[in-house]
Scaffold this active site. Structure first.
Site, PDB file in Angstrom:
ATOM      1  N   ASN A  74      68.164  73.157  -7.462  1.00  0.00           N
ATOM      2  CA  ASN A  74      67.247  72.929  -8.556  1.00  0.00           C
ATOM      3  C   ASN A  74      66.314  74.126  -8.769  1.00  0.00           C
ATOM      4  OD1 ASN A  74      66.342  71.279 -10.488  1.00  0.00           O
ATOM      5  ND2 ASN A  74      65.188  69.893  -9.146  1.00  0.00           N
ATOM      6  N   CYS A 259      67.311  71.035 -19.106  1.00  0.00           N
ATOM      7  CA  CYS A 259      67.534  72.461 -19.400  1.00  0.00           C
ATOM      8  C   CYS A 259      66.729  73.036 -20.556  1.00  0.00           C
ATOM      9  CB  CYS A 259      69.015  72.691 -19.683  1.00  0.00           C
ATOM     10  SG  CYS A 259      70.018  72.421 -18.244  1.00  0.00           S
TER      11      CYS A 259
HETATM   12  C1  UDX Z   1      72.407  71.337 -22.552  1.00  0.00           C
HETATM   13  C2  UDX Z   1      73.429  72.295 -23.158  1.00  0.00           C
HETATM   14  O1  UDX Z   1      74.100  71.643 -24.246  1.00  0.00           O
HETATM   15  C3  UDX Z   1      74.421  72.750 -22.099  1.00  0.00           C
HETATM   16  O2  UDX Z   1      75.302  73.728 -22.633  1.00  0.00           O
HETATM   17  C4  UDX Z   1      73.667  73.342 -20.920  1.00  0.00           C
HETATM   18  O3  UDX Z   1      74.560  73.710 -19.882  1.00  0.00           O
HETATM   19  C5  UDX Z   1      72.639  72.358 -20.391  1.00  0.00           C
HETATM   20  O4  UDX Z   1      71.768  71.944 -21.445  1.00  0.00           O
HETATM   21  P1  UDX Z   1      72.393  68.765 -21.907  1.00  0.00           P
HETATM   22  O5  UDX Z   1      70.912  68.956 -21.743  1.00  0.00           O
HETATM   23  O6  UDX Z   1      73.143  68.073 -20.849  1.00  0.00           O
HETATM   24  O7  UDX Z   1      73.105  70.172 -22.139  1.00  0.00           O
HETATM   25  O8  UDX Z   1      72.632  67.885 -23.254  1.00  0.00           O
HETATM   26  P2  UDX Z   1      72.748  68.210 -24.817  1.00  0.00           P
HETATM   27  O9  UDX Z   1      73.908  67.485 -25.339  1.00  0.00           O
HETATM   28  O10 UDX Z   1      72.679  69.640 -25.110  1.00  0.00           O
HETATM   29  O11 UDX Z   1      71.452  67.483 -25.395  1.00  0.00           O
HETATM   30  C6  UDX Z   1      70.130  67.914 -25.090  1.00  0.00           C
HETATM   31  C7  UDX Z   1      69.132  67.075 -25.865  1.00  0.00           C
HETATM   32  O12 UDX Z   1      69.200  67.355 -27.255  1.00  0.00           O
HETATM   33  C8  UDX Z   1      69.363  65.561 -25.739  1.00  0.00           C
HETATM   34  O13 UDX Z   1      68.123  64.898 -25.632  1.00  0.00           O
HETATM   35  C9  UDX Z   1      70.055  65.209 -27.038  1.00  0.00           C
HETATM   36  O14 UDX Z   1      69.895  63.873 -27.398  1.00  0.00           O
HETATM   37  C10 UDX Z   1      69.352  66.157 -27.998  1.00  0.00           C
HETATM   38  N1  UDX Z   1      70.108  66.458 -29.223  1.00  0.00           N
HETATM   39  C11 UDX Z   1      71.311  67.081 -29.152  1.00  0.00           C
HETATM   40  C12 UDX Z   1      69.556  66.151 -30.460  1.00  0.00           C
HETATM   41  O15 UDX Z   1      68.456  65.587 -30.552  1.00  0.00           O
HETATM   42  N2  UDX Z   1      70.264  66.473 -31.587  1.00  0.00           N
HETATM   43  C13 UDX Z   1      71.470  67.101 -31.551  1.00  0.00           C
HETATM   44  O16 UDX Z   1      72.029  67.380 -32.633  1.00  0.00           O
HETATM   45  C14 UDX Z   1      72.011  67.406 -30.289  1.00  0.00           C
END
Ligand code: UDX
Length: 455
Positions: A74, A259
């Site tokens: 982490n 992230c």
């Molecule tokens: C992200 C990156 O996508 C990934 O490539 C990286 O390795 C880690 O961070 P993650 O955090 O697991 O992945 O999820 P992601 O699908 O990217 O969603 C992040 C946040 O954005 C979520 O809360 C999701 O609900 C939100 N989101 C995503 C939106 O509000 N709108 C969208 O159009 C897409």
């Protein structure tokens, strides 16, 4: 690592952790008890565990035996000292590097898998070079781009694999060794090799760009609500442009996850360290809009409920930061709940994968970080409850707030739910997954992000 083991049966993969409890869970015969919920993960673990995939607390033994060591610990945002609230806390990474340096008696390739600020590999390399045993080390950067909820699919079919290494004969050899592993299932043209710093920075920039798109569409959702445009229609129209593309344009209650915020803060801190204040401010704007969106959602609930939520019950559907995961880090739910609890509301949550203990810990961590008194914290925690069905959360609720887009929320019996709620019954859809027209015809007063209520 489980996917590497699955795709490369000739490689022995040993995952080590100092937590006995965690390793015991990874070794549990009942795959429902794995420490992480991720679709498809249990199957991959089941296929390789005990063959070429092992979970152990014998850290030193694993270090000695390995040719290649991935550091995947982490790197949370610092909560103390210089860079507090912005810089990445590298304590655990440094501890790993020191342990490897102490224990390793033969040459190793050390791979940074954790997301790290630019130039961390240099620090790891320096620590390793002070190894008392004269072993040679080569540090590579191999950031992970998987998204939670789709992690296994993302790993099987990655858009790209990025490997950064030193441009020296030894460095190039090490890069090639890692390329050879991924080439077992990733097409060679998707494996990108760069220098170490480019690789480290690319991870931060990828996440910053993705988060920026969400903040961009969320900022426009506020304008849509004010003017009568529909953000979904705007996103579709804008996304049709090939240069922009349709993905990551879904307006929401705000992005969460381990992230986006952390990596942007990291990027901002990095820019500030190099005196690039305008660049830092530019990226900080992505976080500012995300905070604004979460506050705006909570404020909208309060405003609609006749400007007070005091003593009112609000049902939350979802606590996880997105569907198909039990991860709650930086979830919008925590911030929306905090704002409503501060105004005297009572919150009843249903999330298919998140326990009440986790929810309480999330809230407590936020409140403690902010310096609230123990009495205030306990008062708020007492008003946060959870139940075991979406319908039960709505019983006698004044309003329903959809925070996470779990599929199961779309197929609820809204007629029954309506009869069980206080009237007028409000729905605030922070994920745009419900059928607005159907809700209105049943009698709900429904509010959707990015759409004027009159529409
Ligand atoms: C992200 C990156 O996508 C990934 O490539 C990286 O390795 C880690 O961070 P993650 O955090 O697991 O992945 O999820 P992601 O699908 O990217 O969603 C992040 C946040 O954005 C979520 O809360 C999701 O609900 C939100 N989101 C995503 C939106 O509000 N709108 C969208 O159009 C897409």
């Amino acid at each position: 690592m489980a996917v590497i083991a699955r795709q490369c049966p000739n490689i022995k993969v040993t995952v080590v952790d100092i937590s006995e409890k965690r390793i015991a869970a990874w070794n549990d015969a009942n795959l429902d008890n794995l420490p992480i919920y991720e679709p498809g993960l249990a199957e991959v673990v089941a296929e390789s565990r005990g063959k070429n995939l092992f979970f152990s607390t014998e850290v030193d033994k694993a270090i000695q035996e390995a040719d290649m060591i991935f550091i995947a610990v982490n790197t949370p945002t610092k909560t103390y000292g210089k860079g507090k609230g912005m810089a990445a806390d590298l304590t655990y990474v440094e501890q790993c590097a020191r342990r490897i340096a102490e224990v390793a008696t033969s040459d190793k390739i050390v791979v940074e898998k954790s997301t790290l600020p630019v130039r961390t590999a240099e620090a790891i390399q320096t620590i390793l070079e002070h190894s008392p045993h004269g072993a040679q080390f080569e540090v590579l950067s191999n950031p992970e781009f998987l998204a939670e909820g789709t992690a296994i699919a993302d790993l099987f079919q990655s858009d790209r694999v990025l490997i950064g290494g030193r441009r020296t004969p030894h460095g190039e050899q090490a890069v090639q060794a890692l390329v050879d592993i991924y080439a077992n299932w990733i097409p060679r043209e998707k494996i990108v090799t760069t220098n170490v710093w480019s690789s480290e920075l690319s991870k931060l920039v990828s996440n910053a760009f993705l988060a920026q798109r969400i903040s961009s569409i969320n900022s426009i959702s506020a304008l849509c609500e004010a003017t009568g445009a529909n953000v979904e229609e705007v996103a579709t129209a804008v996304g049709k442009d090939n240069r922009i593309g349709p993905k990551f344009l879904k307006a929401s209650v705000g992005f969460g996850g381990s992230c986006f915020q952390k990596d942007i803060l990291n990027l901002v801190y990095l820019c500030q360290q190099y005196g690039l204040d305008e660049v830092a401010d530019y990226w900080k704007g992505v976080i500012t809009i995300n905070d604004y969106q979460k506050n705006r959602f909570a404020s909208r609930i309060q405003q609609a409920l006749f400007n007070t939520v005091n003593g009112k019950k609000i049902a939350f559907w979802g606590w996880a930061f997105k569907k198909d995961t039990n991860d709650t880090r930086e979830s919008a739910a925590i911030y929306v709940a905090d704002q409503l609890l501060s105004e005297g509301a009572e919150i009843v949550v249903y999330d298919p994968k998140v326990s009440l203990v986790r929810m309480q810990l999330d809230l407590q961590t936020l409140l403690e970080y902010r310096g609230e008194t123990e009495t205030d914290i306990n008062g708020k925690l007492a008003k946060l409850q959870s139940v075991d069905s979406a319908e039960a959360a709505c019983t006698k609720a004044h309003a329903l707030a959809v925070i996470t887009e779990w599929d199961v929320f779309q197929t609820q019996d809204f007629e029954t739910i309506y009869t069980q709620m206080e009237k007028p019954a409000f729905v605030f859809d922070g994920r745009k997954i419900l059928n607005y027209k159907q809700l209105q015809s049943i009698g709900f007063t429904a509010y959707e992000i990015g759409k004027a209520t009159e529409d």
